[in-house]
Design a protein around this motif. Structure first.
Motif, mmCIF file in Angstrom:
data_model
loop_
_atom_site.group_PDB
_atom_site.id
_atom_site.type_symbol
_atom_site.label_atom_id
_atom_site.label_comp_id
_atom_site.label_asym_id
_atom_site.label_seq_id
_atom_site.Cartn_x
_atom_site.Cartn_y
_atom_site.Cartn_z
ATOM 1 N N VAL A 1 24.619 59.326 -14.643
ATOM 2 C CA VAL A 1 23.525 59.153 -15.602
ATOM 3 C C VAL A 1 24.105 58.352 -16.760
ATOM 4 C CG1 VAL A 1 21.833 60.340 -17.048
ATOM 5 C CG2 VAL A 1 22.600 61.400 -14.905
ATOM 6 N N ARG A 2 23.858 57.048 -16.750
ATOM 7 C CA ARG A 2 24.491 56.161 -17.740
ATOM 8 C C ARG A 2 23.463 55.730 -18.775
ATOM 9 N NH1 ARG A 2 26.126 52.606 -12.731
ATOM 10 N NH2 ARG A 2 27.697 53.952 -11.777
ATOM 11 N N PRO A 3 23.742 56.019 -20.031
ATOM 12 C CA PRO A 3 22.774 55.635 -21.068
ATOM 13 C C PRO A 3 22.714 54.122 -21.218
ATOM 14 C CG PRO A 3 24.795 56.442 -22.058
ATOM 15 C CD PRO A 3 24.934 56.680 -20.583
ATOM 16 N N ARG A 4 21.535 53.632 -21.543
ATOM 17 C CA ARG A 4 21.358 52.191 -21.738
ATOM 18 C C ARG A 4 21.606 51.784 -23.187
ATOM 19 N NH1 ARG A 4 19.193 50.172 -17.091
ATOM 20 N NH2 ARG A 4 17.885 51.546 -15.826
ATOM 21 N N ASP A 5 21.831 52.771 -24.068
ATOM 22 C CA ASP A 5 22.162 52.455 -25.455
ATOM 23 C C ASP A 5 23.180 53.472 -25.948
ATOM 24 O OD1 ASP A 5 20.797 54.810 -26.197
ATOM 25 O OD2 ASP A 5 18.895 53.741 -26.302
ATOM 26 N N ALA A 6 23.545 53.353 -27.213
ATOM 27 C CA ALA A 6 24.611 54.207 -27.756
ATOM 28 C C ALA A 6 24.072 55.478 -28.405
ATOM 29 C CB ALA A 6 25.431 53.417 -28.782
ATOM 30 N N TYR A 7 22.771 55.750 -28.243
ATOM 31 C CA TYR A 7 22.186 56.922 -28.879
ATOM 32 C C TYR A 7 22.434 58.216 -28.097
ATOM 33 C CZ TYR A 7 19.490 53.829 -31.923
ATOM 34 O OH TYR A 7 19.110 52.897 -32.855
ATOM 35 N N ARG A 8 22.879 58.088 -26.856
ATOM 36 C CA ARG A 8 22.982 59.291 -26.019
ATOM 37 C C ARG A 8 24.252 59.266 -25.196
ATOM 38 N NH1 ARG A 8 17.195 58.202 -25.413
ATOM 39 N NH2 ARG A 8 17.486 56.132 -26.267
ATOM 40 N N TYR A 9 24.587 60.436 -24.655
ATOM 41 C CA TYR A 9 25.766 60.561 -23.818
ATOM 42 C C TYR A 9 25.433 60.232 -22.362
ATOM 43 C CZ TYR A 9 28.682 62.931 -27.339
ATOM 44 O OH TYR A 9 29.444 63.234 -28.434
ATOM 45 N N GLY A 10 26.474 59.923 -21.613
ATOM 46 C CA GLY A 10 26.335 59.762 -20.176
ATOM 47 C C GLY A 10 26.854 61.010 -19.468
ATOM 48 N N TYR A 11 26.469 61.141 -18.222
ATOM 49 C CA TYR A 11 26.907 62.280 -17.422
ATOM 50 C C TYR A 11 27.343 61.794 -16.049
ATOM 51 C CZ TYR A 11 24.599 65.314 -20.831
ATOM 52 O OH TYR A 11 24.232 65.955 -21.984
ATOM 53 N N ARG A 12 28.382 62.400 -15.545
ATOM 54 C CA ARG A 12 28.714 62.259 -14.129
ATOM 55 C C ARG A 12 28.679 63.653 -13.535
ATOM 56 N NH1 ARG A 12 33.280 58.269 -12.396
ATOM 57 N NH2 ARG A 12 31.533 56.886 -12.810
ATOM 58 N N LEU A 13 27.879 63.802 -12.513
ATOM 59 C CA LEU A 13 27.637 65.124 -11.934
ATOM 60 C C LEU A 13 28.021 65.120 -10.470
ATOM 61 C CD1 LEU A 13 24.093 65.342 -13.517
ATOM 62 C CD2 LEU A 13 26.050 66.705 -14.274
ATOM 63 N N TRP A 14 28.838 66.076 -10.074
ATOM 64 C CA TRP A 14 29.212 66.245 -8.679
ATOM 65 C C TRP A 14 28.340 67.382 -8.132
ATOM 66 C CZ3 TRP A 14 32.308 64.366 -12.375
ATOM 67 C CH2 TRP A 14 33.259 63.392 -12.060
ATOM 68 N N LEU A 15 27.388 67.054 -7.282
ATOM 69 C CA LEU A 15 26.427 68.059 -6.811
ATOM 70 C C LEU A 15 26.697 68.438 -5.362
ATOM 71 C CD1 LEU A 15 23.089 66.593 -8.268
ATOM 72 C CD2 LEU A 15 24.793 68.054 -9.391
ATOM 73 N N ASP A 16 26.636 69.723 -5.091
ATOM 74 C CA ASP A 16 26.730 70.214 -3.726
ATOM 75 C C ASP A 16 25.542 69.658 -2.941
ATOM 76 O OD1 ASP A 16 27.052 71.707 -1.401
ATOM 77 O OD2 ASP A 16 26.118 73.502 -2.258
ATOM 78 N N GLU A 17 25.832 68.983 -1.829
ATOM 79 C CA GLU A 17 24.756 68.343 -1.078
ATOM 80 C C GLU A 17 23.718 69.341 -0.585
ATOM 81 O OE1 GLU A 17 26.238 64.151 0.865
ATOM 82 O OE2 GLU A 17 25.937 65.873 2.155
ATOM 83 N N GLU A 18 24.180 70.517 -0.238
ATOM 84 C CA GLU A 18 23.254 71.483 0.356
ATOM 85 C C GLU A 18 22.347 72.131 -0.691
ATOM 86 O OE1 GLU A 18 25.210 74.427 2.691
ATOM 87 O OE2 GLU A 18 23.417 75.693 2.849
ATOM 88 N N SER A 19 22.951 72.551 -1.809
ATOM 89 C CA SER A 19 22.175 73.313 -2.790
ATOM 90 C C SER A 19 21.811 72.513 -4.035
ATOM 91 C CB SER A 19 22.995 74.535 -3.229
ATOM 92 O OG SER A 19 24.165 74.119 -3.933
#
Lengths: 191, 340
Positions: free
Chosen positions: B146-164
């Motif tokens: 989740v990459r922000p398009r401006d500097a007003y917000r943070y980005g996130y990298r999320l590792w999600l379990d495929e099943e749940s």
């Protein structure tokens, strides 16, 4: 220490050791001081590999892993089990889970500081290999009065955050110790 | 006001919510699934929380009972601090201070109705990507960026379990891509049932000071005064989703609480009227990936808090002003997002 045990430790730390073998390994570590120290070395090696910017760890790191496994095991055995209504048929599984959680907690409790590392900007080719970058310094430490106000605001704010946002805020509150002071306040009640 | 806004929000979310059958390549649907999993599944686990170069181990237990999400988060590194979310309240146990902070729950009774959902305009402010990742905890993983398009917000990298779709690891990044906070699960179980005792606090709070947040303003005149203030500038995409007046621990007057969201991140603005004494703002504070900025404006103390960069909460807090001091057209726009 045999290659087989080396492989088991490596697989355990990678989260790939079959559940049936986790309890055996954890119980063996509780009995074997040399194995515990080796386990600590594995943890440290793993952290180094994952942190190209370097990490800091105390010289007695492996010994601290040993001690933490002991204390975590006793703590785990003393707490209310999640599966307290399990039948006796499930006890081996529960024991395995407790032993494994003790070992895992031991690893985490003595984990060295993670400093340095690479960016995990969008351009990274292998996001799975991304590690923590150097954390920027936080803001100034608040006074007790300010931190009390801040803790209240954070908890109130978290009610409207997304589930993952709320978790991040809560962990920050617990980890940062906002330093809520005892104050005279008309909404206070004693119990 | 709060109820009206909440109902409107629920209505909007109901229109945009999609079935859980996510496309494998649709990042927003993975985010939707993740939010649903976090709110509706029973789970317990251990994770490390790392920020400012410090790692701390925590245990989390989450269970669902009668359509209510109950949760317990415990610091395992010695302080014994806990947060417990019961059916009606959130309790923050601080045994080192012999204090319990109590905040009433505000969400609707239905789990899914209360769930913040990725909004249709999310794409305007974030670049969403999903890809296959390496295994974590022996589970197949999808990585959502989740990459922000401006500097007003943070980005996130999320590792999600495929099943749940449960997050096994998450990293919050600042606008330059540097990590500011990480949560990394080392154990995660999702049983069909969790014993209620698992979400009971382990802290014996006998003799502790219980500090409660209230909903009923003690001074209606001050509450009305606070309600006349609004931030005049908001980052693009942030919209007012709720507003309330409440009492806060350590704050002797009722406080106006405004909540803004861009569909992923959220920011709260607290406005304390009549605070002629107290701490000397401005004050900037970081707590994990949450940041706060406090400033005195006339005879009010304004604090903006949120999971956004320090500059964002500073900009929002410093823009707060009394609505009555604005021209009518400006007043009509107050609290609404403003492009800069």
């Amino acid at each position: 220490m045999t290659d087989r045990i080396n492989e088991q430790i490596s697989a355990f730390l990678d989260g790939e050791l079959p559940s049936g073998e986790i309890g055996l390994l954890a119980r063996r570590m509780e009995r074997d001081g040399e194995l515990r120290r080796a386990f600590g070395s594995y943890v440290l090696a793993g952290e180094v590999l994952r942190s190209p910017g370097g990490i800091t760890a105390r010289p007695d790191f492996a010994a601290r892993v040993s001690a933490a496994i002991d204390s975590s095991a006793s703590e785990s055995s003393g707490q209310a089990p999640l599966a307290s209504r399990s039948s006796r048929w499930s006890r081996p599984a529960l024991a395995t889970a407790v032993a494994a959680s003790a070992a895992l907690a031991a690893v985490l409790l003595v984990r060295p500081d993670m400093r340095g590392g690479e960016d995990i900007t969008a351009g990274n080719a292998d996001p799975g290999a991304a590690t923590l970058a150097a954390f920027p310094p936080g803001g100034a430490s608040p006074t007790p009065a300010q931190s009390q106000r801040l803790a209240g605001y954070l908890v109130a704010h978290s009610q409207f955050a997304s589930p993952i946002g709320r978790r991040n805020v809560w962990t920050g509150v617990l980890a940062a110790d906002p330093g809520i002071a005892r104050v005279a306040y008309d909404a206070v009640e004693a119990r | 006001m709060l109820r009206a806004v909440a109902l409107a929000t629920v209505g909007i979310l109901g229109l945009v919510s999609q079935p859980a059958a996510a496309s494998e390549d649709d990042a927003s649907e993975w985010l939707q699934r993740m939010s649903e999993a976090l709110a509706t599944r029973n789970y317990f686990g251990l994770f490390t929380h790392t920020t400012n170069g410090q790692s701390e181990t925590m245990r989390i237990v989450h269970r669902v009972e009668d359509d209510q999400s109950l949760e317990r988060l415990v610091s395992l590194d010695g302080s014994g601090r806990e947060i417990v979310r019961t059916a009606k309240e959130v309790h923050v146990y601080l045994p080192d201070r012999r204090v319990v902070l109590v905040e009433p729950r505000t969400e609707a009774s239905s789990l899914l109705k209360s769930l913040p959902t990725p909004s249709p305009q999310l794409d305007a402010h974030y670049d969403l990507q999903v890809r296959k990742g390496n295994k974590l905890l022996g589970r197949e993983v999808r990585i959502v960026d989740v990459r922000p398009r401006d500097a007003y917000r943070y980005g996130y990298r999320l590792w999600l379990d495929e099943e749940s779709a449960m997050p096994l690891r998450s990293v919050v990044t600042d606008p330059s891509g540097r990590a500011v906070e990480q949560i990394h699960f080392t154990r995660l179980e999702m049983p069909a049932r969790i014993d209620p005792s698992a979400t009971e606090p382990s802290v014996d709070a006998t003799g502790f000071q219980w500090i409660r947040t209230g909903r009923q303003p003690a001074n209606a005149a001050l509450a009305a005064k606070a309600a006349e203030w609004r931030p005049m500038r908001m980052p693009p995409g942030f919209r007012l989703i709720a507003s309330r007046v409440q009492t806060m621990p350590g704050v002797p007057v009722p406080v106006q609480h405004l909540i803004f969201s861009d569909g992923f991140a959220s920011v709260s603005v607290f406005i304390e009227p009549g605070s002629s004494s107290g701490p000397a703002p401005p004050e900037s504070t970081s707590v994990g990936s949450a940041n706060a900025f406090t400033i005195r404006v006339q005879d009010h103390i304004v604090t903006a808090v949120g999971e956004v960069p320090p500059a964002t909460v500073r900009d929002i807090a410093t823009s707060v002003a009394p609505v009555t001091s604005l021209a009518p057209d400006e007043a009509a726009k107050s609290g609404e997002p403003a492009s800069r």
